[in-house]
Scaffold this motif. Sequence first.
Motif, mmCIF file in Angstrom:
data_model
loop_
_atom_site.group_PDB
_atom_site.id
_atom_site.type_symbol
_atom_site.label_atom_id
_atom_site.label_comp_id
_atom_site.label_asym_id
_atom_site.label_seq_id
_atom_site.Cartn_x
_atom_site.Cartn_y
_atom_site.Cartn_z
ATOM 1 N N ALA A 185 0.816 -1.211 0.000
ATOM 2 C CA ALA A 185 0.000 0.000 0.000
ATOM 3 C C ALA A 185 0.854 1.267 0.000
ATOM 4 O O ALA A 185 0.582 2.215 -0.749
ATOM 5 C CB ALA A 185 -0.935 -0.013 1.209
ATOM 6 N N VAL A 186 1.896 1.296 0.842
ATOM 7 C CA VAL A 186 2.677 2.535 0.936
ATOM 8 C C VAL A 186 3.507 2.763 -0.321
ATOM 9 O O VAL A 186 3.825 3.909 -0.655
ATOM 10 C CB VAL A 186 3.569 2.554 2.200
ATOM 11 C CG1 VAL A 186 2.731 2.409 3.447
ATOM 12 C CG2 VAL A 186 4.659 1.498 2.149
ATOM 13 N N ALA A 187 3.863 1.698 -1.020
ATOM 14 C CA ALA A 187 4.605 1.864 -2.274
ATOM 15 C C ALA A 187 3.807 2.673 -3.286
ATOM 16 O O ALA A 187 4.386 3.331 -4.169
ATOM 17 C CB ALA A 187 4.967 0.499 -2.859
ATOM 18 N N GLU A 188 2.492 2.664 -3.147
ATOM 19 C CA GLU A 188 1.640 3.394 -4.078
ATOM 20 C C GLU A 188 1.650 4.896 -3.827
ATOM 21 O O GLU A 188 1.327 5.677 -4.737
ATOM 22 C CB GLU A 188 0.202 2.871 -3.990
ATOM 23 C CG GLU A 188 0.031 1.425 -4.435
ATOM 24 C CD GLU A 188 0.436 1.221 -5.883
ATOM 25 O OE1 GLU A 188 0.076 2.076 -6.731
ATOM 26 O OE2 GLU A 188 1.136 0.227 -6.171
ATOM 27 N N VAL A 189 1.992 5.323 -2.612
ATOM 28 C CA VAL A 189 1.917 6.751 -2.287
ATOM 29 C C VAL A 189 3.302 7.380 -2.109
ATOM 30 O O VAL A 189 3.396 8.603 -1.925
ATOM 31 C CB VAL A 189 1.072 6.986 -1.015
ATOM 32 C CG1 VAL A 189 -0.342 6.490 -1.225
ATOM 33 C CG2 VAL A 189 1.705 6.321 0.204
ATOM 34 N N LEU A 190 4.352 6.574 -2.162
ATOM 35 C CA LEU A 190 5.700 7.114 -1.980
ATOM 36 C C LEU A 190 6.339 7.429 -3.328
ATOM 37 O O LEU A 190 6.139 6.702 -4.307
ATOM 38 C CB LEU A 190 6.569 6.114 -1.219
ATOM 39 C CG LEU A 190 6.176 5.870 0.239
ATOM 40 C CD1 LEU A 190 7.014 4.740 0.840
ATOM 41 C CD2 LEU A 190 6.332 7.138 1.065
ATOM 42 N N PRO A 191 7.143 8.476 -3.402
ATOM 43 C CA PRO A 191 7.808 8.826 -4.664
ATOM 44 C C PRO A 191 8.975 7.884 -4.966
ATOM 45 O O PRO A 191 9.489 7.211 -4.077
ATOM 46 C CB PRO A 191 8.302 10.244 -4.415
ATOM 47 C CG PRO A 191 8.522 10.303 -2.931
ATOM 48 C CD PRO A 191 7.455 9.432 -2.323
ATOM 49 N N GLU A 192 9.386 7.877 -6.208
ATOM 50 C CA GLU A 192 10.540 7.055 -6.593
ATOM 51 C C GLU A 192 11.848 7.660 -6.109
ATOM 52 O O GLU A 192 12.826 6.942 -5.902
ATOM 53 C CB GLU A 192 10.564 6.881 -8.109
ATOM 54 C CG GLU A 192 9.401 6.064 -8.650
ATOM 55 C CD GLU A 192 9.487 5.833 -10.148
ATOM 56 O OE1 GLU A 192 10.479 6.300 -10.762
ATOM 57 O OE2 GLU A 192 8.582 5.190 -10.708
ATOM 58 N N THR A 203 11.375 5.683 0.000
ATOM 59 C CA THR A 203 10.898 5.774 -1.376
ATOM 60 C C THR A 203 10.044 4.557 -1.736
ATOM 61 O O THR A 203 9.959 3.590 -0.982
ATOM 62 C CB THR A 203 12.076 5.836 -2.361
ATOM 63 O OG1 THR A 203 12.809 4.593 -2.271
ATOM 64 C CG2 THR A 203 13.005 7.004 -2.053
ATOM 65 N N LYS A 204 9.461 4.624 -2.896
ATOM 66 C CA LYS A 204 8.708 3.501 -3.442
ATOM 67 C C LYS A 204 9.607 2.268 -3.552
ATOM 68 O O LYS A 204 9.225 1.154 -3.170
ATOM 69 C CB LYS A 204 8.174 3.879 -4.828
ATOM 70 C CG LYS A 204 7.354 2.803 -5.539
ATOM 71 C CD LYS A 204 6.984 3.264 -6.938
ATOM 72 C CE LYS A 204 6.034 2.308 -7.618
ATOM 73 N NZ LYS A 204 4.665 2.420 -7.089
#
Length: 546
Positions: A185-192, A203-204
Amino acid sequence: MKNIKIILSLLFAALVLQACNDDFLDRGPLDAISDANFWQNEEQLLLAVNGTYAYIKGKNTVDMENMADNTVWPTQTNYRMISSGNYNNDLGTLNTEWTEAYAGIRRCNHFLENYEKAEMTDDALKNRYAGEVRFIRAYLYSYLTFLFGDVPHVTEALNVGDPEVYGERDSREEIVEWILAELTAVAEVLPESYSSSDYGRITKGTALGWKSRVALFYQKFDVAEAAAQEVMDLGVYQLYPDYYELFVSESDASKFPSNRETMFTRIYTTDISMHNLSREIQVPDQSARWNPTKSLVDTYLCEDGRTIQQSPLYDESSYDSLFEHRDPRMKMTILSPGSPWGGREDGNPDNTDNSVFTAPKFNQNRQGSVTPTGYYFSKYCDLDAVPTYNRDENDIIIMRYAEILLNYAEAKLEQGSLTQEDLDNTINLLRERVNMHPMIISELQEWGMDLREEIRRERRVELVLEGQRYFDILRWKRGDLLARDVKGIKKEFIIRQEDVESVPTDEQGYLIFLSGNAFDDSKHYLWPIPLAQRDLNPNLSQNPNW
Protein backbone atom coordinates in the motif's frame (compact mmCIF):
# COMPACT_ATOMS: atom_id res chain seq x y z
CA MET A 1 26.37 20.28 3.93
CA LYS A 2 23.56 18.29 2.36
CA ASN A 3 21.09 16.56 4.65
CA ILE A 4 22.09 18.51 7.78
CA LYS A 5 18.60 19.98 7.77
CA ILE A 6 16.90 16.59 7.87
CA ILE A 7 19.32 15.23 10.49
CA LEU A 8 18.87 18.24 12.78
CA SER A 9 15.13 18.01 12.28
CA LEU A 10 15.20 14.32 13.19
CA LEU A 11 17.23 14.95 16.33
CA PHE A 12 15.01 17.83 17.38
CA ALA A 13 11.88 15.80 16.75
CA ALA A 14 13.26 12.98 18.88
CA LEU A 15 13.63 15.44 21.75
CA VAL A 16 10.28 17.14 21.21
CA LEU A 17 8.34 13.90 21.13
CA GLN A 18 9.78 12.33 24.26
CA ALA A 19 6.21 11.81 25.43
CA CYS A 20 6.65 8.39 23.89
CA ASN A 21 8.40 6.29 26.55
CA ASP A 22 11.00 3.75 25.39
CA ASP A 23 9.36 0.84 27.18
CA PHE A 24 6.38 -0.77 25.43
CA LEU A 25 4.84 -1.93 28.69
CA ASP A 26 5.73 1.05 30.89
CA ARG A 27 4.79 4.26 29.11
CA GLY A 28 3.99 7.67 30.38
CA PRO A 29 0.98 9.71 29.21
CA LEU A 30 1.08 11.88 26.13
CA ASP A 31 0.13 15.08 27.96
CA ALA A 32 3.76 16.24 28.02
CA ILE A 33 2.82 17.69 24.62
CA SER A 34 -0.81 18.49 24.01
CA ASP A 35 -2.18 16.79 20.92
CA ALA A 36 -4.58 19.69 20.54
CA ASN A 37 -1.68 22.13 20.28
CA PHE A 38 0.80 20.07 18.31
CA TRP A 39 -0.90 18.53 15.25
CA GLN A 40 -1.72 21.81 13.54
CA ASN A 41 0.47 22.41 10.50
CA GLU A 42 2.93 20.97 8.01
CA GLU A 43 6.00 21.97 10.04
CA GLN A 44 4.80 20.10 13.10
CA LEU A 45 3.81 17.12 11.00
CA LEU A 46 7.28 16.95 9.48
CA LEU A 47 8.85 17.02 12.95
CA ALA A 48 6.65 14.10 13.96
CA VAL A 49 7.56 12.12 10.84
CA ASN A 50 11.26 12.70 11.42
CA GLY A 51 10.86 11.52 14.99
CA THR A 52 9.91 8.08 13.70
CA TYR A 53 13.07 7.88 11.55
CA ALA A 54 15.10 7.78 14.77
CA TYR A 55 14.04 4.13 15.18
CA ILE A 56 15.61 2.93 11.94
CA LYS A 57 18.71 0.90 12.70
CA GLY A 58 22.02 2.56 11.96
CA LYS A 59 25.32 1.00 12.96
CA ASN A 60 23.32 -1.65 14.82
CA THR A 61 22.55 -3.10 11.39
CA VAL A 62 26.25 -3.94 11.11
CA ASP A 63 26.56 -4.90 14.78
CA MET A 64 24.08 -7.73 14.21
CA GLU A 65 26.64 -9.35 11.91
CA ASN A 66 28.33 -10.55 15.10
CA MET A 67 25.51 -13.02 15.66
CA ALA A 68 26.59 -15.10 12.67
CA ASP A 69 29.74 -16.73 11.30
CA ASN A 70 31.33 -14.00 9.16
CA THR A 71 33.03 -12.19 12.01
CA VAL A 72 33.78 -12.59 15.68
CA TRP A 73 34.07 -10.00 18.46
CA PRO A 74 37.19 -10.65 20.56
CA THR A 75 35.45 -10.32 23.93
CA GLN A 76 32.20 -11.66 25.32
CA THR A 77 29.25 -9.56 24.14
CA ASN A 78 25.52 -10.19 23.97
CA TYR A 79 25.68 -10.71 20.22
CA ARG A 80 28.56 -13.17 20.56
CA MET A 81 26.58 -15.06 23.21
CA ILE A 82 23.66 -15.33 20.79
CA SER A 83 26.00 -16.59 18.07
CA SER A 84 27.44 -19.22 20.41
CA GLY A 85 23.99 -20.41 21.56
CA ASN A 86 24.94 -19.80 25.18
CA TYR A 87 22.30 -17.35 26.38
CA ASN A 88 18.92 -17.22 28.07
CA ASN A 89 15.81 -15.06 28.22
CA ASP A 90 17.41 -12.53 30.59
CA LEU A 91 20.03 -11.40 28.06
CA GLY A 92 19.92 -7.61 27.81
CA THR A 93 19.95 -7.37 24.01
CA LEU A 94 16.71 -9.33 23.77
CA ASN A 95 14.87 -6.78 25.86
CA THR A 96 16.55 -3.86 24.10
CA GLU A 97 15.41 -5.06 20.69
CA TRP A 98 11.89 -5.57 22.00
CA THR A 99 11.54 -2.23 23.80
CA GLU A 100 13.18 -0.14 21.08
CA ALA A 101 10.96 -1.66 18.40
CA TYR A 102 7.78 -1.10 20.38
CA ALA A 103 8.80 2.43 21.34
CA GLY A 104 9.15 3.17 17.63
CA ILE A 105 5.88 1.42 16.82
CA ARG A 106 4.09 3.47 19.44
CA ARG A 107 5.49 6.67 17.98
CA CYS A 108 4.33 5.59 14.53
CA ASN A 109 0.87 4.72 15.86
CA HIS A 110 0.66 8.08 17.61
CA PHE A 111 1.46 9.85 14.35
CA LEU A 112 -1.06 7.86 12.34
CA GLU A 113 -3.81 8.61 14.87
CA ASN A 114 -3.21 12.35 14.67
CA TYR A 115 -1.66 13.39 11.35
CA GLU A 116 -4.95 14.09 9.60
CA LYS A 117 -5.61 16.95 12.05
CA ALA A 118 -2.89 19.07 10.48
CA GLU A 119 -4.06 21.82 8.15
CA MET A 120 -2.25 21.37 4.85
CA THR A 121 -3.13 22.36 1.33
CA ASP A 122 -1.15 19.46 -0.14
CA ASP A 123 -3.04 16.24 0.63
CA ALA A 124 -0.58 14.21 -1.43
CA LEU A 125 2.26 15.35 0.83
CA LYS A 126 0.24 14.50 3.93
CA ASN A 127 -0.43 11.02 2.53
CA ARG A 128 3.26 10.64 1.70
CA TYR A 129 4.21 11.44 5.27
CA ALA A 130 1.78 8.79 6.46
CA GLY A 131 3.28 6.34 3.98
CA GLU A 132 6.77 6.93 5.35
CA VAL A 133 5.58 6.30 8.90
CA ARG A 134 3.61 3.20 7.90
CA PHE A 135 6.77 1.82 6.29
CA ILE A 136 8.82 2.40 9.44
CA ARG A 137 6.16 0.65 11.54
CA ALA A 138 6.18 -2.35 9.15
CA TYR A 139 10.00 -2.33 9.19
CA LEU A 140 10.02 -2.54 13.00
CA TYR A 141 7.47 -5.36 13.00
CA SER A 142 9.64 -7.21 10.47
CA TYR A 143 12.52 -7.44 12.95
CA LEU A 144 10.19 -8.39 15.79
CA THR A 145 8.77 -11.32 13.83
CA PHE A 146 12.18 -12.33 12.43
CA LEU A 147 13.56 -12.62 15.96
CA PHE A 148 10.64 -13.49 18.25
CA GLY A 149 8.01 -15.06 15.98
CA ASP A 150 4.58 -14.33 17.47
CA VAL A 151 4.45 -10.88 19.07
CA PRO A 152 1.71 -8.48 20.17
CA HIS A 153 0.41 -6.69 17.08
CA VAL A 154 -0.44 -3.20 18.25
CA THR A 155 -1.72 -0.58 15.82
CA GLU A 156 -2.84 1.99 18.40
CA ALA A 157 -0.80 4.27 20.66
CA LEU A 158 -1.46 2.54 23.98
CA ASN A 159 -1.16 4.17 27.39
CA VAL A 160 -0.62 2.70 30.82
CA GLY A 161 -3.94 1.23 31.89
CA ASP A 162 -5.13 0.27 28.41
CA PRO A 163 -6.08 -3.42 28.52
CA GLU A 164 -4.21 -4.08 25.25
CA VAL A 165 -0.95 -3.33 27.05
CA TYR A 166 -1.31 -6.69 28.72
CA GLY A 167 -2.48 -8.54 25.62
CA GLU A 168 -1.28 -11.89 24.32
CA ARG A 169 1.03 -12.53 21.39
CA ASP A 170 -0.49 -12.49 17.91
CA SER A 171 0.22 -14.93 15.11
CA ARG A 172 3.46 -14.36 13.25
CA GLU A 173 1.81 -15.47 10.01
CA GLU A 174 -0.97 -12.92 10.34
CA ILE A 175 1.45 -10.12 11.16
CA VAL A 176 3.61 -11.01 8.15
CA GLU A 177 0.58 -10.82 5.85
CA TRP A 178 -0.17 -7.41 7.35
CA ILE A 179 3.44 -6.28 6.83
CA LEU A 180 3.38 -7.29 3.16
CA ALA A 181 0.02 -5.58 2.64
CA GLU A 182 1.30 -2.40 4.30
CA LEU A 183 4.41 -2.34 2.13
CA THR A 184 2.31 -2.84 -0.98
CA ALA A 185 0.00 0.00 0.00
CA VAL A 186 2.68 2.53 0.94
CA ALA A 187 4.60 1.86 -2.27
CA GLU A 188 1.64 3.39 -4.08
CA VAL A 189 1.92 6.75 -2.29
CA LEU A 190 5.70 7.11 -1.98
CA PRO A 191 7.81 8.83 -4.66
CA GLU A 192 10.54 7.06 -6.59
CA SER A 193 13.12 9.62 -5.47
CA TYR A 194 13.63 12.92 -3.65
CA SER A 195 15.70 16.03 -4.09
CA SER A 196 19.17 15.95 -2.52
CA SER A 197 17.98 17.96 0.50
CA ASP A 198 15.49 15.20 1.35
CA TYR A 199 17.75 12.26 0.57
CA GLY A 200 17.29 9.39 3.03
CA ARG A 201 13.51 9.46 3.14
CA ILE A 202 11.57 6.30 2.32
CA THR A 203 10.90 5.77 -1.38
CA LYS A 204 8.71 3.50 -3.44
CA GLY A 205 11.75 1.34 -4.19
CA THR A 206 12.58 1.07 -0.48
CA ALA A 207 9.09 -0.25 0.28
CA LEU A 208 9.16 -2.76 -2.58
CA GLY A 209 12.71 -3.84 -1.76
CA TRP A 210 11.85 -4.43 1.89
CA LYS A 211 8.78 -6.37 0.78
CA SER A 212 11.10 -8.60 -1.24
CA ARG A 213 13.34 -9.17 1.79
CA VAL A 214 10.45 -10.03 4.12
CA ALA A 215 8.82 -12.33 1.57
CA LEU A 216 12.11 -14.15 0.99
CA PHE A 217 12.58 -14.68 4.73
CA TYR A 218 9.17 -16.33 4.95
CA GLN A 219 9.66 -18.39 1.77
CA LYS A 220 6.97 -16.55 -0.15
CA PHE A 221 9.14 -16.81 -3.21
CA ASP A 222 6.57 -15.66 -5.75
CA VAL A 223 5.98 -12.49 -3.74
CA ALA A 224 9.73 -11.92 -3.31
CA GLU A 225 10.33 -12.35 -7.03
CA ALA A 226 7.51 -10.00 -8.02
CA ALA A 227 8.60 -7.28 -5.58
CA ALA A 228 12.22 -7.51 -6.74
CA GLN A 229 11.07 -7.35 -10.35
CA GLU A 230 9.09 -4.20 -9.60
CA VAL A 231 12.22 -2.57 -8.17
CA MET A 232 14.24 -3.59 -11.20
CA ASP A 233 11.54 -2.26 -13.53
CA LEU A 234 11.57 1.17 -11.87
CA GLY A 235 14.79 1.98 -13.69
CA VAL A 236 15.89 4.12 -10.75
CA TYR A 237 18.72 1.96 -9.41
CA GLN A 238 21.97 0.64 -10.81
CA LEU A 239 25.14 -0.89 -9.44
CA TYR A 240 27.85 1.51 -8.35
CA PRO A 241 30.97 0.77 -10.42
CA ASP A 242 33.41 0.35 -7.50
CA TYR A 243 32.48 -2.24 -4.84
CA TYR A 244 35.08 -1.14 -2.30
CA GLU A 245 34.41 2.56 -2.74
CA LEU A 246 30.69 2.02 -2.17
CA PHE A 247 31.29 1.62 1.58
CA VAL A 248 33.43 4.68 2.31
CA SER A 249 32.18 8.19 2.93
CA GLU A 250 33.52 9.54 -0.36
CA SER A 251 30.74 7.62 -2.15
CA ASP A 252 27.85 8.02 0.29
CA ALA A 253 24.68 8.39 -1.72
CA SER A 254 23.60 11.17 0.65
CA LYS A 255 26.45 13.27 -0.72
CA PHE A 256 26.90 11.96 -4.25
CA PRO A 257 23.87 11.44 -6.53
CA SER A 258 26.04 9.30 -8.82
CA ASN A 259 25.60 6.49 -6.26
CA ARG A 260 22.33 4.97 -7.45
CA GLU A 261 22.85 1.61 -5.75
CA THR A 262 22.02 2.60 -2.18
CA MET A 263 18.27 2.32 -1.60
CA PHE A 264 17.84 2.66 2.16
CA THR A 265 20.44 4.18 4.44
CA ARG A 266 21.03 5.77 7.83
CA ILE A 267 22.80 9.08 7.24
CA TYR A 268 25.70 10.26 9.39
CA THR A 269 27.21 13.75 9.25
CA THR A 270 30.29 15.38 10.78
CA ASP A 271 29.69 16.85 14.26
CA ILE A 272 25.95 16.10 14.00
CA SER A 273 25.61 12.34 14.08
CA MET A 274 28.58 9.98 13.87
CA HIS A 275 29.53 6.43 14.83
CA ASN A 276 32.66 4.35 15.56
CA LEU A 277 32.62 1.50 13.02
CA SER A 278 35.87 2.30 11.18
CA ARG A 279 37.86 2.56 14.41
CA GLU A 280 36.36 -0.69 15.69
CA ILE A 281 37.41 -2.45 12.47
CA GLN A 282 41.09 -1.40 12.72
CA VAL A 283 41.39 0.01 16.24
CA PRO A 284 45.05 1.06 16.48
CA ASP A 285 45.81 0.20 20.12
CA GLN A 286 43.57 -2.73 21.10
CA SER A 287 41.97 -5.83 19.62
CA ALA A 288 40.01 -5.22 16.45
CA ARG A 289 36.31 -5.55 17.22
CA TRP A 290 35.48 -7.07 13.84
CA ASN A 291 37.55 -10.13 12.93
CA PRO A 292 36.85 -12.16 9.78
CA THR A 293 36.60 -15.88 10.41
CA LYS A 294 38.30 -18.68 8.50
CA SER A 295 34.80 -19.75 7.49
CA LEU A 296 34.28 -16.46 5.68
CA VAL A 297 37.73 -16.40 4.09
CA ASP A 298 37.31 -19.94 2.77
CA THR A 299 33.97 -18.99 1.22
CA TYR A 300 35.59 -16.81 -1.45
CA LEU A 301 36.01 -18.64 -4.74
CA CYS A 302 39.14 -18.50 -6.83
CA GLU A 303 39.04 -16.16 -9.78
CA ASP A 304 38.26 -19.06 -12.13
CA GLY A 305 34.91 -19.57 -10.37
CA ARG A 306 35.91 -22.75 -8.53
CA THR A 307 36.19 -23.40 -4.82
CA ILE A 308 39.53 -23.38 -3.03
CA GLN A 309 39.23 -27.17 -2.77
CA GLN A 310 38.88 -27.50 -6.56
CA SER A 311 40.86 -24.73 -8.18
CA PRO A 312 44.47 -25.22 -9.27
CA LEU A 313 44.93 -21.49 -8.64
CA TYR A 314 44.60 -21.82 -4.89
CA ASP A 315 47.85 -21.51 -2.96
CA GLU A 316 48.08 -21.74 0.82
CA SER A 317 51.82 -21.78 1.11
CA SER A 318 51.94 -18.44 2.94
CA TYR A 319 49.71 -15.79 4.47
CA ASP A 320 50.17 -13.54 1.45
CA SER A 321 49.31 -16.29 -1.04
CA LEU A 322 45.88 -16.83 0.53
CA PHE A 323 44.71 -13.59 -1.05
CA GLU A 324 45.99 -14.25 -4.56
CA HIS A 325 43.82 -15.40 -7.48
CA ARG A 326 40.64 -15.10 -5.43
CA ASP A 327 37.31 -13.41 -6.07
CA PRO A 328 38.36 -9.73 -6.16
CA ARG A 329 35.77 -8.91 -3.50
CA MET A 330 37.95 -10.76 -1.02
CA LYS A 331 40.66 -8.07 -1.10
CA MET A 332 37.96 -5.39 -1.17
CA THR A 333 36.46 -6.81 2.02
CA ILE A 334 39.32 -8.42 3.97
CA LEU A 335 42.58 -6.58 4.54
CA SER A 336 45.42 -8.03 2.46
CA PRO A 337 49.18 -7.47 2.71
CA GLY A 338 50.28 -4.27 0.99
CA SER A 339 46.97 -2.50 1.62
CA PRO A 340 46.55 0.90 3.30
CA TRP A 341 46.36 0.36 7.03
CA GLY A 342 44.97 2.36 9.94
CA GLY A 343 45.94 0.00 12.76
CA ARG A 344 49.48 1.36 13.10
CA GLU A 345 52.03 -1.29 14.14
CA ASP A 346 51.26 -4.74 12.68
CA GLY A 347 52.59 -8.25 13.23
CA ASN A 348 55.80 -7.91 11.22
CA PRO A 349 58.57 -6.42 13.40
CA ASP A 350 60.52 -5.50 10.26
CA ASN A 351 57.72 -3.31 8.89
CA THR A 352 58.67 0.33 9.46
CA ASP A 353 55.82 1.81 7.40
CA ASN A 354 52.78 1.95 9.68
CA SER A 355 50.55 3.07 6.81
CA VAL A 356 50.85 -0.28 4.99
CA PHE A 357 49.71 -3.65 6.33
CA THR A 358 52.07 -6.62 6.07
CA ALA A 359 51.10 -9.26 8.67
CA PRO A 360 48.51 -9.90 11.40
CA LYS A 361 49.37 -8.88 14.95
CA PHE A 362 48.81 -11.04 18.05
CA ASN A 363 50.90 -9.38 20.78
CA GLN A 364 48.91 -7.07 23.06
CA ASN A 365 51.37 -4.18 23.46
CA ARG A 366 48.82 -1.43 22.70
CA GLN A 367 50.85 -0.29 19.72
CA GLY A 368 48.66 -1.76 17.01
CA SER A 369 45.46 -3.55 16.12
CA VAL A 370 45.34 -7.16 17.32
CA THR A 371 43.28 -9.92 15.71
CA PRO A 372 42.41 -13.31 17.27
CA THR A 373 41.78 -14.92 13.85
CA GLY A 374 44.64 -13.45 11.82
CA TYR A 375 42.33 -11.42 9.59
CA TYR A 376 41.01 -7.85 9.51
CA PHE A 377 38.29 -6.16 7.50
CA SER A 378 38.84 -3.35 5.04
CA LYS A 379 35.19 -3.02 3.93
CA TYR A 380 33.41 -0.13 5.64
CA CYS A 381 36.70 1.12 7.09
CA ASP A 382 37.33 4.80 6.42
CA LEU A 383 40.97 5.22 7.43
CA ASP A 384 40.50 8.91 8.23
CA ALA A 385 38.06 7.92 10.99
CA VAL A 386 40.30 5.29 12.63
CA PRO A 387 42.56 7.46 14.83
CA THR A 388 39.80 9.22 16.83
CA TYR A 389 36.90 7.71 18.73
CA ASN A 390 33.40 8.14 17.27
CA ARG A 391 34.33 10.36 14.33
CA ASP A 392 33.00 8.17 11.52
CA GLU A 393 30.49 9.74 9.15
CA ASN A 394 30.14 6.77 6.81
CA ASP A 395 26.47 6.28 6.01
CA ILE A 396 25.25 2.82 7.03
CA ILE A 397 23.60 1.03 4.13
CA ILE A 398 20.49 -0.90 5.14
CA MET A 399 19.47 -2.01 1.66
CA ARG A 400 21.00 -1.65 -1.78
CA TYR A 401 20.25 -2.70 -5.32
CA ALA A 402 22.67 -5.64 -5.21
CA GLU A 403 20.41 -7.31 -2.64
CA ILE A 404 17.42 -6.94 -4.95
CA LEU A 405 19.30 -8.80 -7.69
CA LEU A 406 20.23 -11.53 -5.22
CA ASN A 407 16.66 -11.76 -3.92
CA TYR A 408 15.34 -12.15 -7.45
CA ALA A 409 17.80 -14.91 -8.36
CA GLU A 410 17.16 -16.86 -5.16
CA ALA A 411 13.38 -16.53 -5.45
CA LYS A 412 13.50 -17.79 -9.03
CA LEU A 413 15.74 -20.70 -8.02
CA GLU A 414 13.44 -21.80 -5.22
CA GLN A 415 10.50 -21.81 -7.61
CA GLY A 416 12.43 -23.94 -10.10
CA SER A 417 12.40 -21.27 -12.80
CA LEU A 418 15.92 -19.81 -12.67
CA THR A 419 17.60 -19.60 -16.09
CA GLN A 420 21.04 -18.60 -17.28
CA GLU A 421 19.51 -15.38 -18.55
CA ASP A 422 18.25 -14.67 -15.03
CA LEU A 423 21.76 -15.19 -13.66
CA ASP A 424 23.22 -12.91 -16.33
CA ASN A 425 20.75 -10.18 -15.35
CA THR A 426 21.42 -10.49 -11.62
CA ILE A 427 24.37 -12.31 -10.05
CA ASN A 428 26.62 -11.97 -13.05
CA LEU A 429 26.16 -8.21 -12.97
CA LEU A 430 27.65 -8.30 -9.47
CA ARG A 431 30.54 -10.43 -10.68
CA GLU A 432 31.08 -8.30 -13.76
CA ARG A 433 31.47 -5.23 -11.55
CA VAL A 434 34.57 -6.76 -9.92
CA ASN A 435 35.84 -8.69 -12.98
CA MET A 436 34.99 -12.07 -11.46
CA HIS A 437 34.33 -15.22 -13.48
CA PRO A 438 30.57 -15.43 -14.22
CA MET A 439 28.24 -18.01 -12.72
CA ILE A 440 27.37 -20.46 -15.52
CA ILE A 441 24.90 -23.22 -14.75
CA SER A 442 26.47 -25.73 -17.14
CA GLU A 443 29.92 -25.13 -15.63
CA LEU A 444 28.64 -25.64 -12.11
CA GLN A 445 27.13 -28.94 -13.16
CA GLU A 446 30.38 -29.97 -14.83
CA TRP A 447 32.38 -29.06 -11.72
CA GLY A 448 29.97 -30.76 -9.33
CA MET A 449 28.99 -27.50 -7.64
CA ASP A 450 25.44 -27.14 -6.30
CA LEU A 451 23.54 -24.18 -7.76
CA ARG A 452 21.67 -23.40 -4.54
CA GLU A 453 24.87 -23.40 -2.51
CA GLU A 454 26.54 -21.10 -5.03
CA ILE A 455 23.70 -18.59 -4.95
CA ARG A 456 23.88 -18.61 -1.17
CA ARG A 457 27.66 -18.22 -1.34
CA GLU A 458 27.21 -15.22 -3.63
CA ARG A 459 24.89 -13.61 -1.12
CA ARG A 460 27.34 -14.15 1.72
CA VAL A 461 30.28 -12.73 -0.22
CA GLU A 462 28.42 -9.73 -1.62
CA LEU A 463 26.61 -8.70 1.58
CA VAL A 464 29.18 -9.44 4.29
CA LEU A 465 29.13 -6.86 7.14
CA GLU A 466 25.69 -5.64 6.06
CA GLY A 467 23.76 -7.33 8.87
CA GLN A 468 22.04 -10.06 6.86
CA ARG A 469 24.04 -13.23 7.45
CA TYR A 470 22.33 -14.21 10.73
CA PHE A 471 18.89 -13.82 9.20
CA ASP A 472 19.91 -15.79 6.13
CA ILE A 473 21.09 -18.64 8.37
CA LEU A 474 17.76 -18.59 10.20
CA ARG A 475 15.63 -18.69 7.07
CA TRP A 476 17.77 -21.38 5.43
CA LYS A 477 17.51 -23.48 8.60
CA ARG A 478 21.32 -23.77 8.71
CA GLY A 479 21.81 -23.27 12.42
CA ASP A 480 24.49 -25.93 12.32
CA LEU A 481 26.82 -23.29 10.86
CA LEU A 482 26.69 -21.44 14.18
CA ALA A 483 27.57 -24.55 16.19
CA ARG A 484 31.05 -24.84 14.67
CA ASP A 485 34.34 -23.70 16.18
CA VAL A 486 35.49 -20.21 15.20
CA LYS A 487 38.87 -20.58 13.52
CA GLY A 488 41.62 -18.44 12.06
CA ILE A 489 44.79 -18.73 10.01
CA LYS A 490 47.40 -21.47 10.23
CA LYS A 491 49.53 -20.94 13.29
CA GLU A 492 52.71 -21.43 11.24
CA PHE A 493 52.00 -18.17 9.34
CA ILE A 494 52.37 -16.05 12.47
CA ILE A 495 55.74 -14.31 12.65
CA ARG A 496 55.96 -14.02 16.45
CA GLN A 497 55.17 -17.58 17.52
CA GLU A 498 55.62 -16.71 21.19
CA ASP A 499 52.42 -14.65 20.99
CA VAL A 500 50.26 -17.68 20.17
CA GLU A 501 51.94 -20.48 22.12
CA SER A 502 48.84 -21.09 24.22
CA VAL A 503 46.32 -20.82 21.37
CA PRO A 504 44.93 -24.26 20.39
CA THR A 505 44.80 -25.47 16.81
CA ASP A 506 42.86 -28.10 14.90
CA GLU A 507 44.42 -31.12 13.18
CA GLN A 508 45.43 -29.01 10.18
CA GLY A 509 47.11 -26.37 12.31
CA TYR A 510 44.44 -23.64 12.11
CA LEU A 511 43.92 -21.44 15.16
CA ILE A 512 40.83 -22.23 17.22
CA PHE A 513 39.68 -18.96 18.75
CA LEU A 514 36.31 -20.07 20.08
CA SER A 515 34.89 -23.52 20.76
CA GLY A 516 31.89 -24.86 22.64
CA ASN A 517 29.32 -23.21 20.38
CA ALA A 518 25.89 -24.82 20.18
CA PHE A 519 22.70 -24.50 18.18
CA ASP A 520 19.56 -26.27 19.32
CA ASP A 521 17.16 -26.67 16.40
CA SER A 522 14.25 -26.99 18.82
CA LYS A 523 14.69 -23.46 20.21
CA HIS A 524 17.38 -21.30 18.62
CA TYR A 525 15.55 -20.37 15.42
CA LEU A 526 13.62 -17.93 17.61
CA TRP A 527 14.77 -15.72 20.43
CA PRO A 528 13.01 -16.20 23.77
CA ILE A 529 10.48 -13.59 24.83
CA PRO A 530 12.50 -11.36 27.19
CA LEU A 531 12.16 -12.15 30.87
CA ALA A 532 11.57 -8.47 31.67
CA GLN A 533 8.58 -8.34 29.33
CA ARG A 534 7.00 -11.49 30.74
CA ASP A 535 7.43 -10.06 34.22
CA LEU A 536 5.54 -6.96 33.10
CA ASN A 537 2.92 -8.89 31.14
CA PRO A 538 2.16 -12.43 32.40
CA ASN A 539 -0.08 -12.98 29.35
CA LEU A 540 2.96 -13.22 27.06
CA SER A 541 3.61 -16.86 26.25
CA GLN A 542 7.16 -18.18 25.74
CA ASN A 543 8.71 -19.68 22.63
CA PRO A 544 9.27 -23.47 22.59
CA ASN A 545 11.95 -24.92 24.89
CA TRP A 546 12.99 -21.62 26.44
